[in-house]
Motif scaffolding. Structure first.
Motif, PDB file in Angstrom:
ATOM      1  N   ARG A   1      31.609  20.222  29.973  1.00  0.00           N
ATOM      2  CA  ARG A   1      31.115  20.407  28.606  1.00  0.00           C
ATOM      3  C   ARG A   1      29.622  20.076  28.522  1.00  0.00           C
ATOM      4  NH1 ARG A   1      36.183  18.058  27.517  1.00  0.00           N
ATOM      5  NH2 ARG A   1      35.225  16.001  27.300  1.00  0.00           N
ATOM      6  N   GLN A   2      29.215  19.005  29.232  1.00  0.00           N
ATOM      7  CA  GLN A   2      27.790  18.662  29.218  1.00  0.00           C
ATOM      8  C   GLN A   2      26.924  19.768  29.859  1.00  0.00           C
ATOM      9  OE1 GLN A   2      27.284  14.864  31.044  1.00  0.00           O
ATOM     10  NE2 GLN A   2      28.493  13.741  29.499  1.00  0.00           N
ATOM     11  N   VAL A   3      27.435  20.329  30.949  1.00  0.00           N
ATOM     12  CA  VAL A   3      26.696  21.421  31.611  1.00  0.00           C
ATOM     13  C   VAL A   3      26.602  22.638  30.704  1.00  0.00           C
ATOM     14  CG1 VAL A   3      26.820  23.070  33.519  1.00  0.00           C
ATOM     15  CG2 VAL A   3      27.194  20.655  33.952  1.00  0.00           C
ATOM     16  N   ARG A   4      27.631  22.926  29.948  1.00  0.00           N
ATOM     17  CA  ARG A   4      27.600  24.059  29.024  1.00  0.00           C
ATOM     18  C   ARG A   4      26.556  23.854  27.934  1.00  0.00           C
ATOM     19  NH1 ARG A   4      32.674  24.230  28.321  1.00  0.00           N
ATOM     20  NH2 ARG A   4      32.747  23.016  26.415  1.00  0.00           N
TER      21      ARG A   4
ATOM     22  N   LEU B   1      11.696  22.485  27.096  1.00  0.00           N
ATOM     23  CA  LEU B   1      10.638  23.357  27.604  1.00  0.00           C
ATOM     24  C   LEU B   1       9.705  23.807  26.489  1.00  0.00           C
ATOM     25  CD1 LEU B   1      12.534  25.588  30.210  1.00  0.00           C
ATOM     26  CD2 LEU B   1      10.806  23.857  30.661  1.00  0.00           C
ATOM     27  N   ARG B   2      10.264  24.136  25.324  1.00  0.00           N
ATOM     28  CA  ARG B   2       9.427  24.553  24.199  1.00  0.00           C
ATOM     29  C   ARG B   2       8.470  23.451  23.787  1.00  0.00           C
ATOM     30  NH1 ARG B   2      14.079  27.392  22.381  1.00  0.00           N
ATOM     31  NH2 ARG B   2      14.759  25.596  21.159  1.00  0.00           N
ATOM     32  N   SER B   3       8.978  22.258  23.721  1.00  0.00           N
ATOM     33  CA  SER B   3       8.096  21.152  23.341  1.00  0.00           C
ATOM     34  C   SER B   3       7.024  20.905  24.413  1.00  0.00           C
ATOM     35  CB  SER B   3       8.925  19.883  23.117  1.00  0.00           C
ATOM     36  OG  SER B   3       9.581  19.511  24.332  1.00  0.00           O
ATOM     37  N   ALA B   4       7.445  21.001  25.705  1.00  0.00           N
ATOM     38  CA  ALA B   4       6.470  20.795  26.783  1.00  0.00           C
ATOM     39  C   ALA B   4       5.409  21.901  26.783  1.00  0.00           C
ATOM     40  CB  ALA B   4       7.198  20.753  28.129  1.00  0.00           C
ATOM     41  N   ARG B   5       5.850  23.151  26.533  1.00  0.00           N
ATOM     42  CA  ARG B   5       4.890  24.260  26.492  1.00  0.00           C
ATOM     43  C   ARG B   5       3.891  24.090  25.358  1.00  0.00           C
ATOM     44  NH1 ARG B   5       9.192  29.189  27.400  1.00  0.00           N
ATOM     45  NH2 ARG B   5       9.369  28.988  29.690  1.00  0.00           N
ATOM     46  N   ALA B   6       4.379  23.645  24.218  1.00  0.00           N
ATOM     47  CA  ALA B   6       3.471  23.446  23.087  1.00  0.00           C
ATOM     48  C   ALA B   6       2.432  22.373  23.423  1.00  0.00           C
ATOM     49  CB  ALA B   6       4.278  23.050  21.848  1.00  0.00           C
ATOM     50  N   GLU B   7       2.899  21.283  24.045  1.00  0.00           N
ATOM     51  CA  GLU B   7       1.957  20.230  24.407  1.00  0.00           C
ATOM     52  C   GLU B   7       0.934  20.730  25.439  1.00  0.00           C
ATOM     53  OE1 GLU B   7       4.274  16.987  25.740  1.00  0.00           O
ATOM     54  OE2 GLU B   7       5.129  16.507  23.765  1.00  0.00           O
ATOM     55  N   ILE B   8       1.442  21.482  26.452  1.00  0.00           N
ATOM     56  CA  ILE B   8       0.533  21.997  27.495  1.00  0.00           C
ATOM     57  C   ILE B   8      -0.463  22.985  26.901  1.00  0.00           C
ATOM     58  CG2 ILE B   8       0.441  23.406  29.593  1.00  0.00           C
ATOM     59  CD1 ILE B   8       3.131  22.103  30.381  1.00  0.00           C
ATOM     60  N   SER B   9      -0.007  23.891  26.005  1.00  0.00           N
ATOM     61  CA  SER B   9      -0.911  24.865  25.382  1.00  0.00           C
ATOM     62  C   SER B   9      -1.986  24.163  24.569  1.00  0.00           C
ATOM     63  CB  SER B   9      -0.114  25.822  24.493  1.00  0.00           C
ATOM     64  OG  SER B   9       0.823  26.537  25.251  1.00  0.00           O
TER      65      SER B   9
ATOM     66  N   PRO C   1      21.700  24.131  28.965  1.00  0.00           N
ATOM     67  CA  PRO C   1      20.640  25.151  28.774  1.00  0.00           C
ATOM     68  C   PRO C   1      19.952  25.048  27.422  1.00  0.00           C
ATOM     69  CG  PRO C   1      22.534  26.145  29.808  1.00  0.00           C
ATOM     70  CD  PRO C   1      22.957  24.764  29.404  1.00  0.00           C
ATOM     71  N   GLN C   2      20.747  24.774  26.364  1.00  0.00           N
ATOM     72  CA  GLN C   2      20.124  24.662  25.046  1.00  0.00           C
ATOM     73  C   GLN C   2      19.190  23.465  24.986  1.00  0.00           C
ATOM     74  OE1 GLN C   2      22.987  24.521  21.908  1.00  0.00           O
ATOM     75  NE2 GLN C   2      21.438  24.544  20.255  1.00  0.00           N
ATOM     76  N   LEU C   3      19.646  22.321  25.554  1.00  0.00           N
ATOM     77  CA  LEU C   3      18.788  21.145  25.576  1.00  0.00           C
ATOM     78  C   LEU C   3      17.531  21.392  26.425  1.00  0.00           C
ATOM     79  CD1 LEU C   3      21.551  18.379  26.051  1.00  0.00           C
ATOM     80  CD2 LEU C   3      20.335  18.969  23.943  1.00  0.00           C
ATOM     81  N   LEU C   4      17.712  22.113  27.561  1.00  0.00           N
ATOM     82  CA  LEU C   4      16.585  22.403  28.438  1.00  0.00           C
ATOM     83  C   LEU C   4      15.556  23.305  27.744  1.00  0.00           C
ATOM     84  CD1 LEU C   4      15.293  22.174  31.232  1.00  0.00           C
ATOM     85  CD2 LEU C   4      16.637  24.164  31.941  1.00  0.00           C
ATOM     86  N   GLN C   5      16.021  24.320  27.017  1.00  0.00           N
ATOM     87  CA  GLN C   5      15.095  25.207  26.308  1.00  0.00           C
ATOM     88  C   GLN C   5      14.295  24.457  25.256  1.00  0.00           C
ATOM     89  OE1 GLN C   5      17.326  28.476  24.752  1.00  0.00           O
ATOM     90  NE2 GLN C   5      17.705  29.409  26.783  1.00  0.00           N
ATOM     91  N   GLU C   6      14.968  23.541  24.521  1.00  0.00           N
ATOM     92  CA  GLU C   6      14.244  22.757  23.522  1.00  0.00           C
ATOM     93  C   GLU C   6      13.172  21.884  24.193  1.00  0.00           C
ATOM     94  OE1 GLU C   6      17.150  20.580  21.401  1.00  0.00           O
ATOM     95  OE2 GLU C   6      17.984  22.335  20.343  1.00  0.00           O
TER      96      GLU C   6
END
Length: 722
Positions: free
Chosen positions: A283-286, A296-304, A289-294
């Motif tokens: 269940r955690q693995v399922r 990544l979005r925050s990391a991308r915003a900080e990097i940009s 991906p959603q947690l990872l995308q969130e």
């Protein structure tokens, strides 16, 4: 002359008879050709004598008819006719000689045919004799094979006739020949028997070797059988040992299996616990991906955001750097102007098809992306940097080059002396930069067009006169390109007004008023300039070309007169005689060019080291450029270089010379302006620019009673402009 001709003909006849009696056909043919040539020469002399006789007849018939020379003339004519007859006889004899030579040639051909026939008969006879020899050999062989039944009987027989005696001799010789053949056959037979014996010995040796090899094979076969039997026993023993080990291992496996069964019974509760944990991890693995995308979005915003901040910081730093660079260049230019340094621009021509292909045509020049005053040259594996005032890459246009020099050109209108000269090796593009083409003009034509536009802009207050002169220095001789006699040599002299400036007496000046006048002047001067083809440049300039533009102005409101001079110089290119292939007059031109450029280098060295004596008079070029290099002119040098690898040595020398020129300080530049006597308003309206007096250095005071309130403003203008 007739007597000598007759004697020569007699000698030729005697020579012909002697040759006919002594020489063969080939020598006679050679002498016949010689005699024919001599006969032709005598015939020509005879014709000349006939012409002289006819001339004498024509001259003597009119004045004297009973003159004794007529009889002599008649006698000469008879002798001449006799000589003609003898010449005809000689010609007939030559024809007979030709026939005789032809007959001998035919006889030689017949002899050759007979020789060929005799050679063919001889070959047939040899073939027939060889057949008879083979038949005799066969007969001897057959006689040898038969048993000897007949004994040789020697009898004495009387020869009754010569024919029988000849037959007997032939038979005896034939018998002797057959005996020799029998002996030779016996010898051959003996050699064959010896060869047969040697072959039998060799056969016996080979049989012994074969028997030895068979014994070896039998022994090897027995050893192989023994080894196979031993290997079979070893295999059976290994199989038995493996079977026993397998039984032991099976017993151990059965024991382990019983232990595993007991362990499985004990591990069932642990398995249920693991299954529950697995389901929760699934269940955690399922949801991962959603947690990872969130994340990544925050990391991308900080990097940009960080990248944008860095970019903005870099842009600001780059803007400040460029502003500082412009300010530095502006300060440097101002310092150069105050010191009176010679400004040096560099221009690199593109690679052309004349540079060839391969490593020699590779580009050896690179540029600094952040500083347009620096270029790098790769010479012998080392990169050398040079700093000039401005560097133009190969893609720079003629308009971009002129934008950098147009400020100097316009200062000519304000009364300053300006000099722009192009320097570099042959084929580097100096003439293209200075003159250009009809579709893409260079500095010369663009400068005059700019002067005309500036003059039109100031036409409301100023009257200007623009004159143009063109000259070249060819083989250390100054020549007028616009004069009627371009080969006339001119001299350089000091101005008689005591100003210390130089001028050229007799140099033609054309007053130009439009662009069409400029084109006519350029075309007229370009035709007379000396250009030739060398191994380095198809249209190599063989002289230094100077275009002298003089601008004289008059301010109608103040009476201020200005005189500015613009010298545009296209120097001939330095060249290495070994590479250019110059010979004859081209070699002499190259020597004069290199000598004048060397004198220019000596002048630059003297100015740079601040020597007391500057050798301006060592060359016509440096003497003519004395005003431009002695501190009374704004001077710009355009150094032209080639980027090809094969020209790196010449490019290095040109750039080093440019750096030395850039370090020369000429001092501040003065403006050529004066105040004329204050005229009346009517005189100002009727005055023309062509009637202006020559410029001087002093200021004449205005006449009393004429608008004295303007004198202070005039002085202020002079102070600000000077």
């Amino acid at each position: 002359q007739v007597e000598t001709l007759k004697a020569k003909l007699l000698e030729q006849a005697q020579e012909i008879s002697r040759l006919r009696s002594e020489q063969g056909g080939t020598d006679a043919e050679k002498h016949r050709d010689l005699l024919a040539a001599e006969n032709e020469r005598l015939r020509q002399e005879m014709k000349a004598c006939e012409g002289e006789l006819r001339e004498l007849q024509r001259q003597q018939q009119a004045p004297c008819r009973d003159c004794p020379h007529l009889q002599e003339n008649a006698g000469l004519q008879e002798q001449l006719s006799q000589l003609q007859r003898e010449a005809e006889e000689t010609r007939a004899k030559l024809v007979e000689l030709d026939l005789e030579v032809q007959q001998k040639t035919n006889r030689l051909a017949e002899v050759e045919l007979r020789l060929k026939d005799s050679l063919a008969e001889r070959a047939e006879e040899e073939e027939r004799l060889s057949r008879r020899l083979r038949d005799s050999q066969e007969t001897i062989a057959s006689l040898k094979s038969q048993p000897q039944q007949i004994k040789y009987i020697i009898k004495t027989v009387e020869v009754e006739s010569a024919k029988v005696k000849q037959a007997l001799c032939e038979t005896q010789s034939r018998n002797q020949y057959l005996q020799e053949q029998v002996g030779m056959q016996k010898q051959v037979l003996k050699e064959m028997e010896q060869q047969l014996q040697r072959s039998q010995k060799t056969e016996a040796q080979l049989r012994a070797q074969i028997m030895m090899y068979e014994a070896e094979l039998e022994r090897a076969h027995g050893q192989m059988l023994e080894e196979m039997q031993a290997m079979e026993e070893e295999k059976n023993h290994a199989i038995e040992e493996a079977f026993s080990r397998a039984q032991v291992e099976m017993k151990a496996v059965h024991e382990n299996l019983a232990g595993v069964r007991t362990n499985l019974l004990t591990l069932q509760p642990a398995l249920r616990t693991l299954t529950h944990d697995y389901n929760s991890l699934k269940r955690q693995v399922r949801d991962f991906p959603q947690l990872l995308q969130e994340a990544l979005r925050s990391a991308r915003a900080e990097i940009s955001q960080a990248i944008e901040e860095v970019h903005s910081t870099n842009r600001e730093l780059l803007r400040k750097y460029r502003r500082e660079l412009q300010l530095r260049k502006k300060c440097h230019n101002e310092l150069v102007r105050l010191k009176g340094n010679i400004r040096v621009f560099g221009r690199v021509r593109p690679i052309t098809k004349e540079d060839g292909e391969g490593p020699e045509a590779a580009n050896a020049v690179t540029f600094d992306a952040d500083d347009d005053a620096v270029l790098y040259l790769l010479h012998k594996g080392k990169q050398v940097s040079f700093e000039l005032d401005k560097v133009f890459p190969p893609q720079a246009s003629q308009e971009e080059v002129f934008q950098e020099v147009q400020a100097l050109v316009t200062s000519c209108i304000d009364g300053y002396n300006v000099c722009i000269f192009a320097y570099g090796q042959t084929g580097a593009g100096k003439t293209y930069t200075m003159e250009g083409t009809a579709a893409n003009p260079g500095i010369n034509q663009r400068a005059l067009q700019l002067l005309f536009s500036e003059v039109r802009g100031k036409a409301a207050d100023w009257d200007y006169t623009i004159t143009v002169s063109a000259a070249e220095i060819y083989n250390e001789a100054l020549r007028d390109l616009l004069g009627k006699e371009p080969q006339e040599k001119l001299e350089i002299k000091l101005c008689p007004d005591g100003s210390g400036q130089l001028y050229v007496p007799g140099l033609t000046e054309f007053r130009v008023q439009s662009v069409e006048d400029i084109n006519k002047v350029f075309e007229f001067g370009h035709i007379k300039r000396v250009t030739e083809c060398t191994n380095l440049n198809e249209h190599s300039s063989r002289s230094h070309a100077l275009l002298i533009v003089t601008v004289r102005g008059l301010d109608r409101s103040t009476g201020l007169r200005t005189t500015g001079k613009l010298n545009l110089v296209d120097l001939a290119g330095s060249e290495r005689v070994g590479r250019s292939g110059a010979e004859g007059s081209r070699l002499r031109e190259a020597q004069h060019i290199n000598k004048s450029l060397s004198a220019l280098g000596d002048v630059i060295y003297a100015l740079r080291s601040r020597q007391g004596h500057v050798p301006f008079r060592n060359s016509k070029l440096t003497y003519l450029l004395q005003d431009s290099l002695s501190g009374d002119s704004k001077t710009l040098m355009m150094v032209q270089v080639s980027p090809a690898e094969k020209n790196t040595s010449e490019t290095l020398c040109s750039l080093k010379f440019a750096e030395r020129v850039r370090s020369v300080e000429l001092g501040p530049v003065s403006r050529k302006a004066e105040l004329a006597s204050w005229p009346s308003q009517e005189h100002l309206e009727g005055d023309s620019p062509g009637s202006t007096a020559p410029p001087g250095r002093g200021h004449s005071s205005p006449s009393p009673g004429q608008l004295s309130s303007r004198s202070a403003s005039i002085r202020r203008k002079l102070q600000t402009s000077g």
